[in-house]
Scaffold this motif. Sequence first.
Motif, PDB file in Angstrom:
ATOM      1  N   ILE A   7       0.747  -1.302  -0.135  1.00 28.69           N
ATOM      2  CA  ILE A   7      -0.060  -0.071   0.190  1.00 28.69           C
ATOM      3  C   ILE A   7       0.768   1.191   0.192  1.00 28.69           C
ATOM      4  N   PRO A   8       0.795   2.067  -1.060  1.00 28.31           N
ATOM      5  CA  PRO A   8       1.741   3.247  -1.208  1.00 28.31           C
ATOM      6  C   PRO A   8       1.496   4.187  -0.118  1.00 28.31           C
ATOM      7  N   ASN A   9       2.582   4.952   0.605  1.00 25.26           N
ATOM      8  CA  ASN A   9       2.392   6.101   1.459  1.00 25.26           C
ATOM      9  C   ASN A   9       3.247   7.092   1.121  1.00 25.26           C
ATOM     10  N   LYS A  10       3.294   7.869   2.071  1.00 25.43           N
ATOM     11  CA  LYS A  10       3.961   9.202   1.541  1.00 25.43           C
ATOM     12  C   LYS A  10       5.368   8.991   1.405  1.00 25.43           C
ATOM     13  N   SER A  11       5.967   7.995   2.022  1.00 26.95           N
ATOM     14  CA  SER A  11       7.182   7.598   1.743  1.00 26.95           C
ATOM     15  C   SER A  11       7.814   6.806   0.301  1.00 26.95           C
ATOM     16  N   SER A  12       6.758   6.255  -0.195  1.00 24.34           N
ATOM     17  CA  SER A  12       6.809   5.621  -1.265  1.00 24.34           C
ATOM     18  C   SER A  12       6.338   6.163  -2.560  1.00 24.34           C
ATOM     19  N   ALA A  13       7.022   5.960  -3.714  1.00 21.45           N
ATOM     20  CA  ALA A  13       6.365   6.500  -4.747  1.00 21.45           C
ATOM     21  C   ALA A  13       6.933   5.630  -6.144  1.00 21.45           C
ATOM     22  N   LEU A  14       6.219   5.887  -7.356  1.00 25.15           N
ATOM     23  CA  LEU A  14       6.815   5.078  -8.358  1.00 25.15           C
ATOM     24  C   LEU A  14       7.291   5.904  -9.450  1.00 25.15           C
ATOM     25  N   PHE A  59      -0.339   9.375 -20.401  1.00 24.11           N
ATOM     26  CA  PHE A  59       0.424  10.762 -19.707  1.00 24.11           C
ATOM     27  C   PHE A  59      -0.573  11.365 -18.742  1.00 24.11           C
ATOM     28  N   LYS A  60      -1.918  11.520 -19.169  1.00 23.76           N
ATOM     29  CA  LYS A  60      -2.935  12.208 -18.077  1.00 23.76           C
ATOM     30  C   LYS A  60      -2.830  11.208 -16.873  1.00 23.76           C
ATOM     31  N   GLU A  61      -3.043  10.028 -17.199  1.00 25.82           N
ATOM     32  CA  GLU A  61      -3.224   8.909 -16.029  1.00 25.82           C
ATOM     33  C   GLU A  61      -2.082   9.149 -15.107  1.00 25.82           C
ATOM     34  N   PHE A  62      -0.849   8.933 -15.633  1.00 21.68           N
ATOM     35  CA  PHE A  62       0.286   8.839 -14.818  1.00 21.68           C
ATOM     36  C   PHE A  62       0.363  10.413 -14.231  1.00 21.68           C
ATOM     37  N   THR A  63       0.221  11.481 -14.824  1.00 20.37           N
ATOM     38  CA  THR A  63       0.463  12.705 -14.192  1.00 20.37           C
ATOM     39  C   THR A  63      -0.607  13.081 -12.993  1.00 20.37           C
ATOM     40  N   ASP A  66      -1.460   9.814  -7.419  1.00 23.74           N
ATOM     41  CA  ASP A  66      -0.869  10.482  -6.466  1.00 23.74           C
ATOM     42  C   ASP A  66       0.442   9.575  -6.040  1.00 23.74           C
ATOM     43  N   ASP A  67       0.618   8.423  -6.444  1.00 25.05           N
ATOM     44  CA  ASP A  67       1.623   7.432  -6.238  1.00 25.05           C
ATOM     45  C   ASP A  67       2.810   7.339  -7.176  1.00 25.05           C
ATOM     46  N   PRO A  91       5.238  20.346  -9.903  1.00 27.72           N
ATOM     47  CA  PRO A  91       6.616  19.721  -9.578  1.00 27.72           C
ATOM     48  C   PRO A  91       6.582  18.246  -9.489  1.00 27.72           C
ATOM     49  N   VAL A  92       5.407  17.609  -9.029  1.00 23.50           N
ATOM     50  CA  VAL A  92       5.213  16.162  -8.856  1.00 23.50           C
ATOM     51  C   VAL A  92       4.006  15.717  -9.668  1.00 23.50           C
ATOM     52  N   PRO A  93       4.080  14.985 -10.586  1.00 21.17           N
ATOM     53  CA  PRO A  93       5.422  13.934 -10.776  1.00 21.17           C
ATOM     54  C   PRO A  93       6.168  14.873 -11.909  1.00 21.17           C
TER      55      PRO A  93
END
Length: 130
Positions: A7-14, A59-63, A66-67, A91-93
């Motif tokens: 389960i993604p949290n604030k400290s993990s990202a893809l 592109f729209k989906e990935f941007t 939130d993970d 700035p993110v992603p």
Amino acid sequence: MAGRAHIPNKSSALIAMIADEDTVTGFLLAGVGNVDLRRKTNYLIVDSKTTVKQIEDAFKEFTTKDDIAVVLISQYVANMIRFLVDSYNKPVPAILEIPSKDHPYDPAHDSVLSRVKYLFNTESVASGRR
């Protein structure tokens, strides 16, 4: 713990990828790939059958997910949806254009590099230096 879903949290990202098969395969071998519980991947392999609409949708989906912290996109693919890449300003992603095996990198088309150059030129003018 192999059976547990992460389960993604604030400290993990893809890292998401939109690129040709060779580029995506290389990053998948490096461990970048992910498949969520709905069987959605964090990459799109672009080939001759891939439509511009599919690239835009990915592109729209990935941007908007939130993970995802970084979207790597081959520069020649980014050129197909240049209007979306250039209008993206969050700035993110972060959006990073990368070269591919068959298409060399062209700094003149890199949106991040052009923004950096613009900022440095603005700072130079504002401080009186050229």
